[in-house]
Enzyme design. Structure first.
Site, short mmCIF file in Angstrom:
data_model
loop_
_atom_site.label_atom_id
_atom_site.label_comp_id
_atom_site.label_asym_id
_atom_site.label_seq_id
_atom_site.Cartn_x
_atom_site.Cartn_y
_atom_site.Cartn_z
N ARG A 197 18.39 74.53 45.66
CA ARG A 197 17.99 75.89 46.05
C ARG A 197 17.98 76.95 45.12
NH1 ARG A 197 20.53 76.54 52.02
NH2 ARG A 197 18.45 76.42 53.08
N GLN A 227 11.56 77.65 46.15
CA GLN A 227 11.78 78.20 47.58
C GLN A 227 10.80 77.67 48.24
OE1 GLN A 227 12.23 82.53 47.21
NE2 GLN A 227 14.34 82.28 46.75
N ASP A 280 11.51 74.51 50.29
CA ASP A 280 12.77 74.28 50.77
C ASP A 280 12.95 74.35 52.42
OD1 ASP A 280 15.36 75.06 51.79
OD2 ASP A 280 15.80 76.95 50.90
N SER A 295 15.37 75.78 54.73
CA SER A 295 15.39 77.05 55.33
C SER A 295 14.04 77.01 56.02
CB SER A 295 14.81 78.01 53.98
OG SER A 295 16.05 78.26 53.02
N TYR A 324 26.86 79.23 48.89
CA TYR A 324 27.34 78.81 50.21
C TYR A 324 28.60 78.98 50.56
CZ TYR A 324 23.03 75.77 50.19
OH TYR A 324 21.80 75.40 50.41
P1 NAD Z 1 24.16 76.93 56.14
O1 NAD Z 1 23.06 76.40 57.09
O2 NAD Z 1 24.71 76.02 55.04
O3 NAD Z 1 25.34 77.76 57.01
C1 NAD Z 1 24.94 78.62 57.81
C2 NAD Z 1 25.89 79.79 57.61
O4 NAD Z 1 27.18 79.52 58.32
C3 NAD Z 1 26.13 80.35 56.15
O5 NAD Z 1 25.74 81.69 56.19
C4 NAD Z 1 27.75 80.09 56.10
O6 NAD Z 1 28.21 81.36 55.01
C5 NAD Z 1 28.27 80.28 57.41
N1 NAD Z 1 29.58 79.75 57.80
C6 NAD Z 1 30.17 78.89 57.22
N2 NAD Z 1 31.38 78.58 57.64
C7 NAD Z 1 31.53 79.72 58.65
C8 NAD Z 1 32.58 80.16 59.08
N3 NAD Z 1 33.98 79.55 59.01
N4 NAD Z 1 32.78 81.32 59.83
C9 NAD Z 1 31.39 81.79 59.95
N5 NAD Z 1 30.48 81.63 59.12
C10 NAD Z 1 30.39 80.48 58.22
O7 NAD Z 1 23.65 77.94 55.25
P2 NAD Z 1 21.94 78.35 55.06
O8 NAD Z 1 21.39 79.04 56.09
O9 NAD Z 1 21.30 77.38 54.55
O10 NAD Z 1 22.19 79.77 53.77
C11 NAD Z 1 23.39 79.66 53.25
C12 NAD Z 1 23.17 80.56 51.93
O11 NAD Z 1 22.17 80.07 50.97
C13 NAD Z 1 22.64 81.94 52.17
O12 NAD Z 1 23.36 82.98 51.52
C14 NAD Z 1 21.30 81.97 51.94
O13 NAD Z 1 20.62 83.17 51.79
C15 NAD Z 1 21.29 81.11 50.74
N6 NAD Z 1 19.81 80.60 50.62
C16 NAD Z 1 19.34 80.64 49.20
C17 NAD Z 1 17.98 79.99 49.24
C18 NAD Z 1 17.40 79.87 47.78
O14 NAD Z 1 17.83 80.48 46.81
N7 NAD Z 1 16.40 79.20 47.50
C19 NAD Z 1 17.64 79.23 50.08
C20 NAD Z 1 18.02 79.27 51.37
C21 NAD Z 1 19.15 79.66 51.52
#
Ligand code: NAD
Length: 379
Positions: free
Chosen positions: A118, A123, A126, A129, A223
């Site tokens: 990521r 992006q 991805d 996402s 994460y």
């Molecule tokens: P994910 O699907 O792994 O998890 C979903 C959400 O659940 C996350 O925000 C996580 O913090 C939350 N979570 C985990 N345990 C929890 C708990 N006990 N209580 C409440 N919430 C909890 O996450 P995701 O959607 O893939 O994205 C995670 C992070 O990665 C975000 O900050 C997102 O912006 C970032 N991201 C970056 C890129 C990139 O740079 N290319 C791409 C996608 C996502």
């Protein structure tokens, strides 16, 4: 060189890895595109549309150089591929060790879309996402559809109806999309996530960030980290009144590579009012809500609890379009700029190396190699 688009065979999978409108991107690079008959049926694309876009219809995958799919190919299909064929698909390595062993033993080069790093350059590739975006939207629509009251406030000559209150747990890609969708429908939304950056992201979507005054939990790569049982119990206690006051609860929390954290006990759901709805996007990976069942609606207390099962596949058109664009972008990265062979993944590239599971009879993804070869030695 031929890129084949496989017809999905897993139960309930309606998506396809390449949509007709993107065939031209691959033929433009110099590939021949072959689509298995009926591959696009679930997402409403006909064989004729693929042909009109420049693809051929071909059932036999054995002459393909690259096979693209949404779900991993089944073992029988992998054994039909010629040595050195590459596959690009989702491939959940920790739960598909047997399949990884077959990919290694048949000399197939496999890439897992979940493993695309990521980083900002990746992006556009991805798929986690792009599919989370679809799932998050769908969760909010399901909650709105199941709740037998308005999401928005309605002020009429006959009086005012208060808006629905929706709580979203987990504000990653899916959670933020669920928040945005519920807000657009007029619900009053509040949300909680363990990551430090999440509160600002929640507010930017027009929702209230629930502050439990607990330490934030941030792991590698932005994460969430797994929490201790004590922290989990405190979080549940503090969230209980917010959930009891909600008409709709949407949970989207995940920790990469682990079972989904259990955020809401059935006792907490039992505190919700009659007619409440709960949508658990994480039901397939253990569930954020105790008692939720993937693919089913169960009743807990007064609430109807909907367990998500392959949620992106429930909107197969847009999910396929976005996934196909991810596939086209990663294949473009793996295409030689000039000269032959056309398909030439550069294993020095971080994205290629990071997403590669097997190559030339070896498992390239270290945690999977350790898990599999450790278990093979001890067997
Ligand atoms: P994910 O699907 O792994 O998890 C979903 C959400 O659940 C996350 O925000 C996580 O913090 C939350 N979570 C985990 N345990 C929890 C708990 N006990 N209580 C409440 N919430 C909890 O996450 P995701 O959607 O893939 O994205 C995670 C992070 O990665 C975000 O900050 C997102 O912006 C970032 N991201 C970056 C890129 C990139 O740079 N290319 C791409 C996608 C996502």
């Amino acid at each position: 060189m031929r890129i084949a688009v496989a017809r999905e065979t897993r139960d309930g999978e309606m998506r396809v890895a390449l949509v007709p409108e993107l065939v031209g991107k691959l033929t433009g690079l110099g590939y021949e595109v072959a689509v298995q008959p009926g591959a696009g049926v679930g997402s409403l694309s006909s064989d004729e549309e693929y042909v009109e876009s420049g693809a051929i219809i071909e059932d036999d995958l054995s002459s393909a150089d690259v096979v693209v799919s949404v779900q991993p190919l089944d073992i029988a299909t992998i054994r039909l591929l010629k040595q050195g064929t590459a596959t690009v698909s989702f491939l959940p390595v920790s739960t598909e060790l047997g399949l990884v062993a077959d990919l290694r033993d048949t000399g197939v080069t496999s890439f897992a879309m979940e493993l695309v790093p990521r980083i900002s350059r990746a992006q556009s590739m991805d798929a986690l996402s792009s599919q989370a975006l679809v799932a998050g939207y769908r969760c909010a629509i399901v909650a709105a559809g199941m709740l037998r009251r308005f999401f928005p406030q309605n002020m009429t000559a006959a009086g005012t109806i208060q808006p629905a209150k929706v709580v979203v747990l987990g504000a990653g890609v899916a959670g933020l999309q669920a928040i945005a969708t519920a807000r657009r429908l007029g619900a009053v939304v509040s949300a909680y996530d363990v990551r430090a950056a999440a509160a600002e992201e929640i507010r930017s979507m027009g929702a209230k960030a629930i502050d439990l005054e607990l330490e934030t939990l941030e792991g590698a790569g932005g994460y969430a980290r797994e929490m201790t049982e004590d922290r989990a119990a405190r979080q549940r206690d503090l969230l209980a009144p917010h959930i009891a006051a909600a008409d709709g609860l949407i949970t989207t929390a995940a920790v990469p590579g682990r079972q989904a954290p259990m955020l809401v006990t059935s006792a907490m759901v039992e505190q919700m009012r009659p007619g409440s709805v709960v949508v658990d996007l994480a039901a397939e990976t253990g569930g954020n809500v105790e008692g939720s069942v993937a693919g089913e609606v169960v009743r807990i207390g007064h609430a109807q609890v909907w367990g998500g099962r392959n949620v992106p596949s429930q909107m197969p058109g847009p999910a396929s379009r976005l996934y196909a664009q991810n596939i086209v972008n990663i294949l473009t990265l793996m295409t030689a700029k000039e000269g032959e062979p056309l398909f030439a993944p550069d294993f020095d590239d971080e994205i290629v190396a990071g997403s590669c599971v097997t190559h030339a009879g070896e498992i390239r993804h270290a945690p999977t190699r350790e898990a599999l070869e450790g278990s093979e030695t001890s067997a």
